[in-house]
Motif scaffolding. Structure first.
Motif, PDB file in Angstrom:
ATOM      1  N   MET A   1       0.843  -1.195   0.000  1.00  0.00           N
ATOM      2  CA  MET A   1       0.000   0.000   0.000  1.00  0.00           C
ATOM      3  C   MET A   1       0.881   1.248   0.000  1.00  0.00           C
ATOM      4  N   THR A   2       0.653   2.143  -0.944  1.00  0.00           N
ATOM      5  CA  THR A   2       1.438   3.367  -1.070  1.00  0.00           C
ATOM      6  C   THR A   2       0.722   4.503  -0.343  1.00  0.00           C
ATOM      7  N   ARG A   3       1.495   5.288   0.387  1.00  0.00           N
ATOM      8  CA  ARG A   3       0.941   6.465   1.065  1.00  0.00           C
ATOM      9  C   ARG A   3       0.919   7.631   0.066  1.00  0.00           C
ATOM     10  N   ILE A   4      -0.280   8.163  -0.173  1.00  0.00           N
ATOM     11  CA  ILE A   4      -0.468   9.258  -1.132  1.00  0.00           C
ATOM     12  C   ILE A   4      -1.003  10.469  -0.388  1.00  0.00           C
ATOM     13  N   THR A   5      -0.346  11.606  -0.567  1.00  0.00           N
ATOM     14  CA  THR A   5      -0.852  12.857  -0.009  1.00  0.00           C
ATOM     15  C   THR A   5      -1.253  13.772  -1.157  1.00  0.00           C
ATOM     16  N   VAL A   6      -2.511  14.212  -1.134  1.00  0.00           N
ATOM     17  CA  VAL A   6      -3.044  15.121  -2.139  1.00  0.00           C
ATOM     18  C   VAL A   6      -3.275  16.471  -1.486  1.00  0.00           C
ATOM     19  N   VAL A   7      -2.758  17.518  -2.107  1.00  0.00           N
ATOM     20  CA  VAL A   7      -2.937  18.882  -1.587  1.00  0.00           C
ATOM     21  C   VAL A   7      -4.078  19.547  -2.344  1.00  0.00           C
ATOM     22  N   GLY A   8      -5.141  19.906  -1.628  1.00  0.00           N
ATOM     23  CA  GLY A   8      -6.254  20.618  -2.238  1.00  0.00           C
ATOM     24  C   GLY A   8      -7.510  19.780  -2.355  1.00  0.00           C
ATOM     25  N   SER A   9      -8.641  20.333  -1.919  1.00  0.00           N
ATOM     26  CA  SER A   9      -9.916  19.604  -2.015  1.00  0.00           C
ATOM     27  C   SER A   9     -10.884  20.300  -2.961  1.00  0.00           C
ATOM     28  N   GLY A  10     -10.329  20.859  -4.045  1.00  0.00           N
ATOM     29  CA  GLY A  10     -11.171  21.194  -5.179  1.00  0.00           C
ATOM     30  C   GLY A  10     -11.514  19.916  -5.918  1.00  0.00           C
ATOM     31  N   ILE A  11     -12.225  20.042  -7.019  1.00  0.00           N
ATOM     32  CA  ILE A  11     -12.732  18.840  -7.679  1.00  0.00           C
ATOM     33  C   ILE A  11     -11.615  17.969  -8.249  1.00  0.00           C
ATOM     34  N   VAL A  12     -10.523  18.573  -8.741  1.00  0.00           N
ATOM     35  CA  VAL A  12      -9.433  17.764  -9.288  1.00  0.00           C
ATOM     36  C   VAL A  12      -8.710  17.022  -8.167  1.00  0.00           C
ATOM     37  N   GLY A  13      -8.455  17.707  -7.046  1.00  0.00           N
ATOM     38  CA  GLY A  13      -7.814  17.038  -5.916  1.00  0.00           C
ATOM     39  C   GLY A  13      -8.642  15.900  -5.368  1.00  0.00           C
ATOM     40  N   ASP A  35     -13.786  23.357   4.355  1.00  0.00           N
ATOM     41  CA  ASP A  35     -14.716  22.516   3.603  1.00  0.00           C
ATOM     42  C   ASP A  35     -14.177  22.364   2.186  1.00  0.00           C
ATOM     43  N   VAL A  36     -14.823  21.504   1.413  1.00  0.00           N
ATOM     44  CA  VAL A  36     -14.400  21.265   0.038  1.00  0.00           C
ATOM     45  C   VAL A  36     -14.878  22.392  -0.876  1.00  0.00           C
ATOM     46  N   ALA A  37     -14.238  22.513  -2.037  1.00  0.00           N
ATOM     47  CA  ALA A  37     -14.712  23.356  -3.155  1.00  0.00           C
ATOM     48  C   ALA A  37     -14.892  24.819  -2.778  1.00  0.00           C
ATOM     49  N   ARG A  38     -13.958  25.367  -1.989  1.00  0.00           N
ATOM     50  CA  ARG A  38     -14.100  26.742  -1.535  1.00  0.00           C
ATOM     51  C   ARG A  38     -13.670  27.777  -2.576  1.00  0.00           C
ATOM     52  N   HIS A  39     -12.913  27.363  -3.584  1.00  0.00           N
ATOM     53  CA  HIS A  39     -12.373  28.357  -4.503  1.00  0.00           C
ATOM     54  C   HIS A  39     -12.844  28.090  -5.935  1.00  0.00           C
ATOM     55  N   GLN A  40     -11.970  27.719  -6.873  1.00  0.00           N
ATOM     56  CA  GLN A  40     -12.379  27.634  -8.278  1.00  0.00           C
ATOM     57  C   GLN A  40     -13.592  26.732  -8.485  1.00  0.00           C
ATOM     58  N   THR A  41     -13.600  25.568  -7.837  1.00  0.00           N
ATOM     59  CA  THR A  41     -14.678  24.602  -8.085  1.00  0.00           C
ATOM     60  C   THR A  41     -16.029  25.126  -7.644  1.00  0.00           C
ATOM     61  N   GLY A  42     -16.068  25.786  -6.497  1.00  0.00           N
ATOM     62  CA  GLY A  42     -17.341  26.242  -5.958  1.00  0.00           C
ATOM     63  C   GLY A  42     -17.755  27.612  -6.432  1.00  0.00           C
ATOM     64  N   ARG A  43     -16.962  28.213  -7.325  1.00  0.00           N
ATOM     65  CA  ARG A  43     -17.249  29.573  -7.759  1.00  0.00           C
ATOM     66  C   ARG A  43     -17.266  29.678  -9.284  1.00  0.00           C
ATOM     67  N   CYS A 149     -18.366  17.367  -5.403  1.00  0.00           N
ATOM     68  CA  CYS A 149     -17.221  17.291  -4.489  1.00  0.00           C
ATOM     69  C   CYS A 149     -17.607  16.621  -3.168  1.00  0.00           C
ATOM     70  N   ARG A 150     -18.774  16.915  -2.660  1.00  0.00           N
ATOM     71  CA  ARG A 150     -19.200  16.274  -1.412  1.00  0.00           C
ATOM     72  C   ARG A 150     -19.352  14.764  -1.612  1.00  0.00           C
ATOM     73  N   ALA A 151     -19.875  14.372  -2.775  1.00  0.00           N
ATOM     74  CA  ALA A 151     -19.997  12.943  -3.063  1.00  0.00           C
ATOM     75  C   ALA A 151     -18.624  12.296  -3.170  1.00  0.00           C
ATOM     76  N   MET A 152     -17.670  12.968  -3.810  1.00  0.00           N
ATOM     77  CA  MET A 152     -16.317  12.431  -3.920  1.00  0.00           C
ATOM     78  C   MET A 152     -15.658  12.319  -2.556  1.00  0.00           C
ATOM     79  N   ALA A 153     -15.890  13.309  -1.693  1.00  0.00           N
ATOM     80  CA  ALA A 153     -15.333  13.246  -0.340  1.00  0.00           C
ATOM     81  C   ALA A 153     -15.879  12.024   0.407  1.00  0.00           C
TER      82      ALA A 153
END
Length: 394
Positions: A1-13, A35-43, A149-153
């Protein structure tokens, strides 16, 4: 199992984290907001794009065709509000018809189902539109991207992943067997880092020991909504023929999933990465933009359209006039302000805007340095591309 860190909870992250988690990796998403989608995705304007505009063979063109299908399917599976409304791209005078013809040719090259329609046929779809000819694209739609985004979360958590809010990335460094990511909430040890930080992606890359090939320059897109008793002027999506001198699509009208009509966006230089108003100024971020030679070179090549965008930003009457070119009768009293967005536009030093999705690799790291529209439409396809790249190099 590989440890993956993703920075950002917009839709691409989130789409990327979801793809890794569903493959059995140990995933954590780091998000500085609450919360998720606070910037580009939610606007943004909530459009599922068809792939009409993009350079044939580009990642945007190929991923957008597939993404329009996968995003619609995902929204349907998760019960997220969406609708395939179709879109009209309208020429409002004869001088725009040659550019409309070029756009129709690009649609064919990109495999986007579309057809040229007469003014009379266009008004069968949009009775109030002004046009001398148009392109009809049936596959364009709208969706609640924050709901996606909420569904993906939820998917990430159900697959054993974790999302940590209020956790900003400060730096990352190599250590034996992986990376140590320093955050405002402590150190996260990981095997791979995927930077989907959008407006701050180049800064996260630099803090991770990578010299970004490009600089993020923020452009604010301002929106209005039509007052409720004027929302019947628009049935679906109405776009102008894009001005080839300017790298944005122009103000347009979008019927949203809640029945309201979004009007915009324009495109003006933002004075902060999260500069949603003219009074939002960050001197450090502004300095980073103003010292990037590419911004001045872009400005020199776009003086007239840039000035037009600025004036439209400070004059609601001129904004309304631009909309009235598409739908006569829209006036200043028909508009109420809606929340603005800021586009994270990557730019080369020579002033060229990065036209396609742009990824920069480093040891144990992958940095997505350009993912503006149609990245939301393409999010599931971008995620699969990233996972394939990272697993191939592991």
């Amino acid at each position: 199992m590989t440890r993956i860190t993703v920075v950002g909870s917009g839709i691409v992250g989130l789409a990327t984290a979801r793809a890794f988690a569903r493959r059995g990796h140990d995933v954590v998403v780091l998000e500085k907001e609450d919360d998720v989608a606070r910037h580009q995705t939610g606007r943004n304007s909530g459009v599922i794009h068809s792939g009409l505009y993009y350079t044939p063979g580009s990642k945007k063109a190929t991923m957008c065709r597939a993404g329009a299908r996968s995003m619609q399917e995902y929204a349907a599976e998760k019960g997220v509000a969406h609708q395939i409304t179709g879109k009209l791209v309208v020429a409002t005078d004869e001088s725009q018809l040659p550019q409309l013809a070029k756009l129709a040719e690009r649609a064919v090259a990109n495999g986007v189902p579309s057809r040229r329609v007469t003014a009379e046929e266009a008004r069968e779809h949009e009775p109030h539109v002004r046009t001398v000819g148009a392109i009809r694209v049936e596959s364009t739609g709208i969706v609640d991207y924050t709901g996606v985004c909420r569904a993906m979360a939820d998917d990430i958590r159900e697959s054993g992943g974790e999302i940590r809010f209020g956790t900003a990335v400060l730096s990352s460094r190599e250590q034996t067997g992986g990376l140590a990511v320093e955050t405002t909430a402590g150190v996260v040890e990981t095997d791979l880092l995927v930077n989907c930080a959008g407006l701050h992606s180049d800064r996260v890359a630099a803090a991770s020991g990578v010299t970004p090939d490009v600089r993020i320059v923020p452009f604010r897109g301002e929106y209005f909504e039509l007052v409720p008793d004027r929302s019947d002027l628009v049935r679906g999506l109405i776009y102008p023929v894009p001005d080839p001198r300017f790298p944005f699509l122009g103000v347009h009208l979008t019927k949203m999933v809640d029945g309201s009509v979004h009007a915009g966006p324009n495109a003006v230089f933002a004075l902060a990465r999260e500069g949603y108003r003219w009074r939002d100024v960050d001197p450090r971020e502004l300095g980073l933009s103003l010292t990037w030679p590419g911004l001045w070179r872009l400005g020199a090549k776009n003086v007239v359209p840039g000035a037009r965008e600025f004036v439209r930003s400070v004059s609601r009457k001129l904004f309304a006039n631009s909309l009235a070119e598409l739908v006569p009768g829209i006036g200043v009293h028909d508009l109420v302000p809606a929340k603005a967005g800021v586009r994270a536009q990557a730019m080369h030093r020579d002033g060229r805007m990065v036209d396609d999705f742009y990824i920069q690799r480093a040891a144990r790291q992958l940095h997505i340095l350009n993912a503006p529209s149609p990245a939301a439409t393409c999010a599931l396809e971008i995620a699969d591309h990233i996972v394939a790249e990272m697993e191939a190099s592991a």
